[in-house]
Design a protein around this motif. Structure first.
Motif, PDB file in Angstrom:
ATOM      1  N   GLU A   1      -3.839  -3.851  10.234  1.00 10.49           N
ATOM      2  CA  GLU A   1      -5.424  -4.865  10.059  1.00 10.49           C
ATOM      3  C   GLU A   1      -5.821  -4.637   8.381  1.00 10.49           C
ATOM      4  N   GLY A   2      -5.768  -4.562   7.171  1.00 12.58           N
ATOM      5  CA  GLY A   2      -6.328  -4.997   6.259  1.00 12.58           C
ATOM      6  C   GLY A   2      -5.471  -3.971   5.670  1.00 12.58           C
ATOM      7  N   GLU A   3      -3.828  -3.040   5.956  1.00 10.22           N
ATOM      8  CA  GLU A   3      -3.892  -2.542   5.020  1.00 10.22           C
ATOM      9  C   GLU A   3      -2.480  -3.086   4.540  1.00 10.22           C
ATOM     10  N   LEU A   4      -2.183  -2.027   3.331  1.00  7.55           N
ATOM     11  CA  LEU A   4      -0.668  -2.610   2.720  1.00  7.55           C
ATOM     12  C   LEU A   4       0.329  -2.713   3.287  1.00  7.55           C
ATOM     13  N   PRO A   5       0.799  -2.283   4.516  1.00  3.89           N
ATOM     14  CA  PRO A   5       2.546  -2.236   4.798  1.00  3.89           C
ATOM     15  C   PRO A   5       2.143  -3.213   5.165  1.00  3.89           C
ATOM     16  N   THR A   6       3.909  -3.894   5.258  1.00  5.74           N
ATOM     17  CA  THR A   6       4.418  -4.701   5.827  1.00  5.74           C
ATOM     18  C   THR A   6       5.278  -3.524   7.109  1.00  5.74           C
ATOM     19  N   GLU A   7       5.443  -4.612   8.556  1.00  2.71           N
ATOM     20  CA  GLU A   7       6.508  -3.494   9.377  1.00  2.71           C
ATOM     21  C   GLU A   7       7.437  -3.002   9.200  1.00  2.71           C
ATOM     22  N   ALA A   8       8.095  -3.141   8.529  1.00  2.65           N
ATOM     23  CA  ALA A   8       9.785  -2.175   6.954  1.00  2.65           C
ATOM     24  C   ALA A   8       9.475  -1.316   6.790  1.00  2.65           C
ATOM     25  N   THR A   9       7.897  -1.588   5.932  1.00  2.00           N
ATOM     26  CA  THR A   9       7.716  -1.107   5.498  1.00  2.00           C
ATOM     27  C   THR A   9       7.358   1.084   6.636  1.00  2.00           C
ATOM     28  N   VAL A  10       6.189   0.654   6.904  1.00  2.00           N
ATOM     29  CA  VAL A  10       6.137   1.154   8.071  1.00  2.00           C
ATOM     30  C   VAL A  10       7.268   1.714   9.162  1.00  2.00           C
ATOM     31  N   ALA A  11       8.313   1.178   9.217  1.00  2.00           N
ATOM     32  CA  ALA A  11       9.431   0.873  10.126  1.00  2.00           C
ATOM     33  C   ALA A  11       9.915   2.103   9.586  1.00  2.00           C
ATOM     34  N   GLN A  12      10.321   2.577   7.857  1.00  2.00           N
ATOM     35  CA  GLN A  12      11.163   2.703   6.946  1.00  2.00           C
ATOM     36  C   GLN A  12      10.292   4.213   6.994  1.00  2.00           C
ATOM     37  N   VAL A  13       8.867   4.950   7.148  1.00  5.61           N
ATOM     38  CA  VAL A  13       8.746   6.084   6.676  1.00  5.61           C
ATOM     39  C   VAL A  13       8.645   6.780   8.151  1.00  5.61           C
ATOM     40  N   LEU A  14       8.458   5.648   9.827  1.00  8.38           N
ATOM     41  CA  LEU A  14       8.730   6.613  10.745  1.00  8.38           C
ATOM     42  C   LEU A  14      10.397   7.540  10.950  1.00  8.38           C
ATOM     43  N   VAL A  15      11.212   6.203  10.490  1.00  8.52           N
ATOM     44  CA  VAL A  15      12.509   6.911  10.472  1.00  8.52           C
ATOM     45  C   VAL A  15      12.482   7.828   9.586  1.00  8.52           C
ATOM     46  N   SER A  16      12.228   7.683   8.461  1.00  3.68           N
ATOM     47  CA  SER A  16      11.950   9.312   7.313  1.00  3.68           C
ATOM     48  C   SER A  16      11.545  10.426   8.066  1.00  3.68           C
TER      49      SER A  16
ATOM     50  N   ASP B   1      -0.962   8.150  -0.540  1.00  3.40           N
ATOM     51  CA  ASP B   1      -1.266   9.806  -0.402  1.00  3.40           C
ATOM     52  C   ASP B   1      -0.657   9.946   1.199  1.00  3.40           C
ATOM     53  N   ARG B   2      -0.670  11.049   1.291  1.00  8.60           N
ATOM     54  CA  ARG B   2      -0.531  12.174   2.789  1.00  8.60           C
ATOM     55  C   ARG B   2      -1.018  11.437   3.586  1.00  8.60           C
ATOM     56  N   SER B   3      -2.683  11.513   3.281  1.00  3.33           N
ATOM     57  CA  SER B   3      -3.406  10.981   4.633  1.00  3.33           C
ATOM     58  C   SER B   3      -3.204   9.448   5.144  1.00  3.33           C
ATOM     59  N   THR B   4      -2.941   8.604   4.436  1.00  7.97           N
ATOM     60  CA  THR B   4      -2.701   7.242   3.902  1.00  7.97           C
ATOM     61  C   THR B   4      -1.005   7.085   5.387  1.00  7.97           C
ATOM     62  N   LEU B   5      -0.496   7.546   4.742  1.00  7.95           N
ATOM     63  CA  LEU B   5       0.811   7.714   5.715  1.00  7.95           C
ATOM     64  C   LEU B   5       1.254   8.217   7.315  1.00  7.95           C
ATOM     65  N   ALA B   6       0.369   9.635   7.126  1.00  9.61           N
ATOM     66  CA  ALA B   6       0.149   9.530   8.538  1.00  9.61           C
ATOM     67  C   ALA B   6      -0.983   8.738   8.882  1.00  9.61           C
ATOM     68  N   ASP B   7      -1.862   7.922   8.600  1.00  6.89           N
ATOM     69  CA  ASP B   7      -2.491   6.898   9.462  1.00  6.89           C
ATOM     70  C   ASP B   7      -1.630   5.610   9.455  1.00  6.89           C
ATOM     71  N   TRP B   8      -0.716   5.724   8.982  1.00  6.09           N
ATOM     72  CA  TRP B   8       0.523   4.483   9.254  1.00  6.09           C
ATOM     73  C   TRP B   8       1.084   4.906  10.428  1.00  6.09           C
ATOM     74  N   VAL B   9       1.293   6.794   9.948  1.00  6.40           N
ATOM     75  CA  VAL B   9       2.571   6.894  11.687  1.00  6.40           C
ATOM     76  C   VAL B   9       1.534   6.474  12.359  1.00  6.40           C
ATOM     77  N   GLY B  10      -0.448   6.930  12.905  1.00  4.58           N
ATOM     78  CA  GLY B  10      -0.606   6.918  14.502  1.00  4.58           C
ATOM     79  C   GLY B  10      -1.009   5.490  14.499  1.00  4.58           C
ATOM     80  N   HIS B  11      -0.901   4.626  14.114  1.00 11.46           N
ATOM     81  CA  HIS B  11      -0.972   2.696  14.136  1.00 11.46           C
ATOM     82  C   HIS B  11      -0.044   2.355  15.399  1.00 11.46           C
ATOM     83  N   ALA B  12       1.530   3.078  14.162  1.00 14.91           N
ATOM     84  CA  ALA B  12       2.968   2.649  15.270  1.00 14.91           C
ATOM     85  C   ALA B  12       2.983   3.169  16.426  1.00 14.91           C
ATOM     86  N   ALA B  13       2.055   4.700  16.385  1.00 20.67           N
ATOM     87  CA  ALA B  13       2.501   5.497  17.822  1.00 20.67           C
ATOM     88  C   ALA B  13       2.365   4.649  18.364  1.00 20.67           C
TER      89      ALA B  13
END
Length: 405
Positions: free
Chosen positions: A153-168, A191-203
């Motif tokens: 909620e309130g963030e930029l990525p779609t579900e496909a974007t988060v999935a791409q980060v996780l797979v990569s 920023d790397r911290s932003t991507l890490a936050d996405w990974v945490g939400h996905a987990a």
């Protein structure tokens, strides 16, 4: 020119032999030498680059070279998957009038070829518009469709974007800081911290699926477990500390009505035996493992039977034989080679045929191997037992039954 080419090929062959020898030693001995692996990787790349350079110098674009490549393409025809979309490009002549009689030319055939093309990853912006509606008569009520739910909620990525980060990150082993560099080349500042936050939400959202996988695995009668030590960053407390991480996949191969194999990864801050009890609560059956000392403690509870791995047992004997003259270890390697020959012969057959072949062919060899190992372990002097303790004593005292399962 020909002499120089032959000399270069000879040097390349010798270099490749040395690379293969080093890689074989690393693989068989179970070493984890980053320097040697990188050396082998870069050396093999250098050989390929040198080979390509020599091809260019030796007339790779000559008629003979083009004919050879065409022959290889014909042998490889149909290799491109049929499900890939086809984009046809027609390369036609401009003037379809005969140069002799000025008549109209008609098509008598065509040449068709296929090449593999790739569309680079492309970012796009999904714009969500929610119109508002009101009544002109009363103007008291405003209607608008509810905003669709977001993974974050309130963030930029779609579900496909988060999935791409996780797979990569987890499937392609691409760290987050490298992903950030890749996105920056396309003008996306993340920023790397932003991507890490996405990974945490996905987990967090994937946790129920992970728990379901573990529940399904623990209900099976056969499991394979393996663990490895991984470095974990611990900011403010010095260098990375070791931790334990490993999979618990269902063993295979499968046949008949058996379900497909699945795997679940678990993490622990250390490799204590208590971690195994927390990872495998309620499991009853056969657990295939290596020689890690924590697994027998799990089997002591009486509900788990261990099945040891011949590959790990062979590795110990190989290390003894590679270090110097070791008649006992060399003899053990010959026994294990006989098992491998039988496995190669029955590979791909049904489970019933494999079990029958094991009872008829492998069981007598295993019994003879156990008896020989026990005699050798009991007859050695204490200083010899220390040298042969890992493969021989573990087999004689605890591993015989587990290796037969």
């Amino acid at each position: 020119m020909l002499k120089a080419m032959l000399l270069a090929e000879g040097h390349e062959s010798e270099r490749l032999r040395q690379i293969i020898k080093e890689c074989s030693v690393i693989a068989l001995a179970g070493k984890r030498s980053r320097f040697l692996r990188s050396r082998c990787c870069w050396a093999s790349r250098g050989c390929r680059a040198g080979r390509g350079l020599r091809r260019g110098r030796s007339g790779h674009n000559s008629p003979e070279g083009r004919a050879e490549r065409a022959r290889k393409r014909r042998n490889n025809r149909g290799a491109l998957p049929a499900h890939l979309p086809r984009i046809e490009v027609v390369v036609d002549i401009d003037d379809k009038t005969c140069a002799c009689c000025q008549g109209e030319l008609h098509q008598i055939g065509e040449d068709k070829s296929e090449r593999l093309d790739m569309v680079p990853a492309q970012f796009r912006v999904v714009v969500t518009r929610r119109p508002k509606y009101a009544c002109r008569a009363c103007e008291d009520d405003v209607l608008q469709a509810e905003a669709p739910a977001r993974l974050i909620e309130g963030e930029l990525p779609t579900e496909a974007t988060v999935a791409q980060v996780l797979v990569s990150k987890y499937a392609d082993h691409l760290p987050l800081y490298r992903q950030a560099q890749i996105y920056a080349r396309q003008g996306i500042a993340l920023d790397r911290s932003t991507l890490a936050d996405w990974v945490g939400h996905a987990a967090f959202h994937l946790r129920p699926l992970h728990e379901r996988l573990l529940t399904v695995l623990r209900a099976r009668s056969k499991l394979f477990a393996d663990e490895t030590t991984v470095p974990v960053l611990d900011p403010g407390r010095g260098p990375p500390r070791p931790a334990s991480s490993g999979p618990m996949p269902v063993t295979g191969p499968w046949g008949g009505l058996d379900p497909p194999g699945i795997a679940a990864y678990v993490y622990a801050p250390d490799g204590k035996a208590e971690r195994l009890f927390s990872h495998l609560p309620g499991f009853e059956g056969v657990l295939q493992v290596d020689g890690y000392t924590a697994y027998p403690k799990l089997a002591d509870r009486g509900k788990v039977e261990l099945a040891f791995c011949w590959m790990h047992m062979r590795r110990n004997f190989y290390e003894l034989a590679a270090a110097g003259p070791a008649p006992i270890a060399s003899e053990a390697l010959k026994h294990i080679a006989a098992f491998y020959a039988i496995e190669k012969e029955i590979r791909g057959r049904s489970p019933e045929e494999r079990c029958l072949a094991w009872q008829q062919k492998c069981r007598p060899l295993a019994d003879a191997f156990d008896a020989s190992a026990t005699r050798q372990a009991d007859s050695h002097q204490p200083e010899d037992q220390a040298r042969c303790r890992h493969p021989l004593r573990s087999l004689a005292l605890a591993g015989a039954d587990a290796l037969h399962r």
